[in-house]
Write an enzyme that holds these catalytic residues in place. Structure first.
Site, PDB file in Angstrom:
ATOM      1  N   ASN A  69      -0.458  11.121   8.721  1.00  0.00           N
ATOM      2  CA  ASN A  69       0.290  10.456   7.647  1.00  0.00           C
ATOM      3  C   ASN A  69       1.439  11.293   7.079  1.00  0.00           C
ATOM      4  OD1 ASN A  69       0.565   8.580   5.187  1.00  0.00           O
ATOM      5  ND2 ASN A  69       0.048  10.568   4.277  1.00  0.00           N
ATOM      6  N   LYS A  75      10.396   7.471  13.333  1.00  0.00           N
ATOM      7  CA  LYS A  75       9.371   6.425  13.215  1.00  0.00           C
ATOM      8  C   LYS A  75       9.381   5.470  14.419  1.00  0.00           C
ATOM      9  CE  LYS A  75       7.656   7.832   9.244  1.00  0.00           C
ATOM     10  NZ  LYS A  75       6.291   8.368   9.118  1.00  0.00           N
ATOM     11  N   TYR A  95      15.180   9.840  10.117  1.00  0.00           N
ATOM     12  CA  TYR A  95      13.894   9.261   9.697  1.00  0.00           C
ATOM     13  C   TYR A  95      13.516   8.031  10.532  1.00  0.00           C
ATOM     14  CZ  TYR A  95      10.322   7.285   6.599  1.00  0.00           C
ATOM     15  OH  TYR A  95       9.149   6.757   6.105  1.00  0.00           O
TER      16      TYR A  95
HETATM   17  P1  NAD Z   1       4.915  11.511  -0.373  1.00  0.00           P
HETATM   18  O1  NAD Z   1       6.170  12.303  -0.385  1.00  0.00           O
HETATM   19  O2  NAD Z   1       4.347  11.009  -1.649  1.00  0.00           O
HETATM   20  O3  NAD Z   1       3.774  12.304   0.409  1.00  0.00           O
HETATM   21  C1  NAD Z   1       4.044  12.977   1.605  1.00  0.00           C
HETATM   22  C2  NAD Z   1       2.848  13.741   2.061  1.00  0.00           C
HETATM   23  O4  NAD Z   1       3.252  14.494   3.202  1.00  0.00           O
HETATM   24  C3  NAD Z   1       2.352  14.730   1.008  1.00  0.00           C
HETATM   25  O5  NAD Z   1       0.931  14.719   0.990  1.00  0.00           O
HETATM   26  C4  NAD Z   1       2.858  16.071   1.507  1.00  0.00           C
HETATM   27  O6  NAD Z   1       1.943  17.143   1.251  1.00  0.00           O
HETATM   28  C5  NAD Z   1       2.940  15.849   3.002  1.00  0.00           C
HETATM   29  N1  NAD Z   1       3.965  16.720   3.560  1.00  0.00           N
HETATM   30  C6  NAD Z   1       5.277  16.792   3.209  1.00  0.00           C
HETATM   31  N2  NAD Z   1       5.867  17.773   3.916  1.00  0.00           N
HETATM   32  C7  NAD Z   1       4.910  18.313   4.721  1.00  0.00           C
HETATM   33  C8  NAD Z   1       4.892  19.359   5.680  1.00  0.00           C
HETATM   34  N3  NAD Z   1       6.001  20.065   5.975  1.00  0.00           N
HETATM   35  N4  NAD Z   1       3.733  19.637   6.318  1.00  0.00           N
HETATM   36  C9  NAD Z   1       2.613  18.934   6.045  1.00  0.00           C
HETATM   37  N5  NAD Z   1       2.567  17.942   5.152  1.00  0.00           N
HETATM   38  C10 NAD Z   1       3.695  17.641   4.493  1.00  0.00           C
HETATM   39  O7  NAD Z   1       5.211  10.338   0.628  1.00  0.00           O
HETATM   40  P2  NAD Z   1       4.470   8.969   0.976  1.00  0.00           P
HETATM   41  O8  NAD Z   1       5.387   7.905   0.556  1.00  0.00           O
HETATM   42  O9  NAD Z   1       3.053   8.963   0.516  1.00  0.00           O
HETATM   43  O10 NAD Z   1       4.568   9.080   2.560  1.00  0.00           O
HETATM   44  C11 NAD Z   1       3.444   9.157   3.399  1.00  0.00           C
HETATM   45  C12 NAD Z   1       3.824   8.572   4.733  1.00  0.00           C
HETATM   46  O11 NAD Z   1       4.195   7.214   4.552  1.00  0.00           O
HETATM   47  C13 NAD Z   1       5.013   9.250   5.413  1.00  0.00           C
HETATM   48  O12 NAD Z   1       4.773   9.370   6.805  1.00  0.00           O
HETATM   49  C14 NAD Z   1       6.150   8.282   5.171  1.00  0.00           C
HETATM   50  O13 NAD Z   1       7.149   8.365   6.164  1.00  0.00           O
HETATM   51  C15 NAD Z   1       5.421   6.967   5.196  1.00  0.00           C
HETATM   52  N6  NAD Z   1       6.096   5.846   4.535  1.00  0.00           N
HETATM   53  C16 NAD Z   1       6.293   5.804   3.203  1.00  0.00           C
HETATM   54  C17 NAD Z   1       6.923   4.703   2.636  1.00  0.00           C
HETATM   55  C18 NAD Z   1       7.163   4.574   1.161  1.00  0.00           C
HETATM   56  O14 NAD Z   1       7.830   3.607   0.759  1.00  0.00           O
HETATM   57  N7  NAD Z   1       6.660   5.449   0.325  1.00  0.00           N
HETATM   58  C19 NAD Z   1       7.361   3.658   3.440  1.00  0.00           C
HETATM   59  C20 NAD Z   1       7.143   3.734   4.804  1.00  0.00           C
HETATM   60  C21 NAD Z   1       6.502   4.824   5.339  1.00  0.00           C
END
Ligand code: NAD
Length: 256
Positions: free
Chosen positions: A99, A168, A164
């Site tokens: 994730n 994906k 990005y």
């Molecule tokens: P967030 O920024 O709240 O959390 C990101 C997580 O990734 C955190 O737990 C952080 O510790 C971890 N992380 C960041 N850099 C890291 C590194 N270098 N090594 C290891 N871990 C690392 O983001 P989120 O929105 O919860 O995103 C989680 C996933 O969901 C991601 O893959 C993101 O691409 C995807 N996503 C999010 C959204 C959205 O709208 N929030 C939409 C589509 C996809």
């Protein structure tokens, strides 16, 4: 009510690793899996944020069987070491949720090579590392489930910040390919493609970028981390035993 004490037992006795589990979508997945009877090891980037998440979970429910670690998942050796520790402790790894992810909102003209590499390293290479090591343990114990966090941009692309969506699209490619390669080892591989979800990642984007996107979501709201965690729970559970190679959109029918 989703069982604080494990009443909704969709993952009884399962051992799960969740990367990027300290906040946002990952934290919601960790909690959802714990509430459904799993033992969860989550990875974060540093000790401080891992400890903070652990305290929050233990306050929620002191009997949760949860552990936090902070390996550099872009480094294969560190992944091997962390997974070995989990396997030695629990004797199996049933579920891996890839994730952790980062995004950048940079135009092509300003995108640096380093920025592009950082995104690919975490969003794609770390996913490869954890899938490779996780699958080798799953094969030994008769199977398992690998789940990846993709994104709606893996379907539509994105008007700025090309690294990005590129990462994906690759997540989807890896998901579909590994589903075909690992099926015979009883390992299912699926991805969840969230739309706009209320987390720090979205908070870091400009109002100008987010507002029109949310306004165009047919279901009329932004998604919550729990909406996404529910999809992960279903795909991790035996209810999805004939589902592999799927990219499940959780986006309120929104398009970016
Ligand atoms: P967030 O920024 O709240 O959390 C990101 C997580 O990734 C955190 O737990 C952080 O510790 C971890 N992380 C960041 N850099 C890291 C590194 N270098 N090594 C290891 N871990 C690392 O983001 P989120 O929105 O919860 O995103 C989680 C996933 O969901 C991601 O893959 C993101 O691409 C995807 N996503 C999010 C959204 C959205 O709208 N929030 C939409 C589509 C996809």
């Amino acid at each position: 009510m989703i069982g604080k004490k494990g009443r909704d037992n969709m993952l009884p006795g399962k051992v799960a690793i969740v990367t990027g589990g300290t906040r946002g979508i990952g934290f919601a997945i960790v909690k959802k899996f714990l509430d459904n009877g799993a033992k969860v090891v989550f990875f974060g980037t540093k000790e401080e944020t891992v400890q903070r998440a652990l305290i929050k979970l233990k306050q929620e429910n002191p009997v949760y069987e949860v552990m936090g670690m902070y390996p550099d998942i872009t480094n294969m050796r560190e992944v091997e070491k962390a997974f070995a520790e989990v396997f030695n402790r629990y004797g199996k790894i049933d579920i891996v949720v890839n994730n952790a992810g980062i995004s950048a909102n940079t135009s092509l003209y300003n995108y640096t090579e380093e920025e592009f590499e950082n995104i690919i390293d975490l969003n794609l290479k770390a996913l490869f590392n954890c899938s490779k090591v996780g699958a080798s343990y799953m094969k030994q114990t008769g199977g398992g489930v690998i789940l990846n966090t993709s994104s709606m941009v893996s379907i539509y692309g994105q008007s700025i910040g090309c690294g990005y969506p590129a990462s994906k699209f690759a997540v989807n490619g890896l998901t579909k390919s590994l589903a075909r390669e690992l099926g015979r080892d009883h390992i299912r591989v699926n991805a969840v493609a969230p739309g706009v979800i209320r987390t720090d990642m979205v908070a870091s984007l400009s109002e100008e970028m987010i507002k029109p996107v949310v306004a165009s979501i047919p279901i009329g709201r932004m998604g919550e981390p729990d909406d996404v965690a529910n999809a992960f729970l279903f795909l991790a559970s035996d209810m999805a035993s004939f589902i592999t190679g799927a990219i499940l959109s959780v986006d309120g029918a929104g398009m970016c």
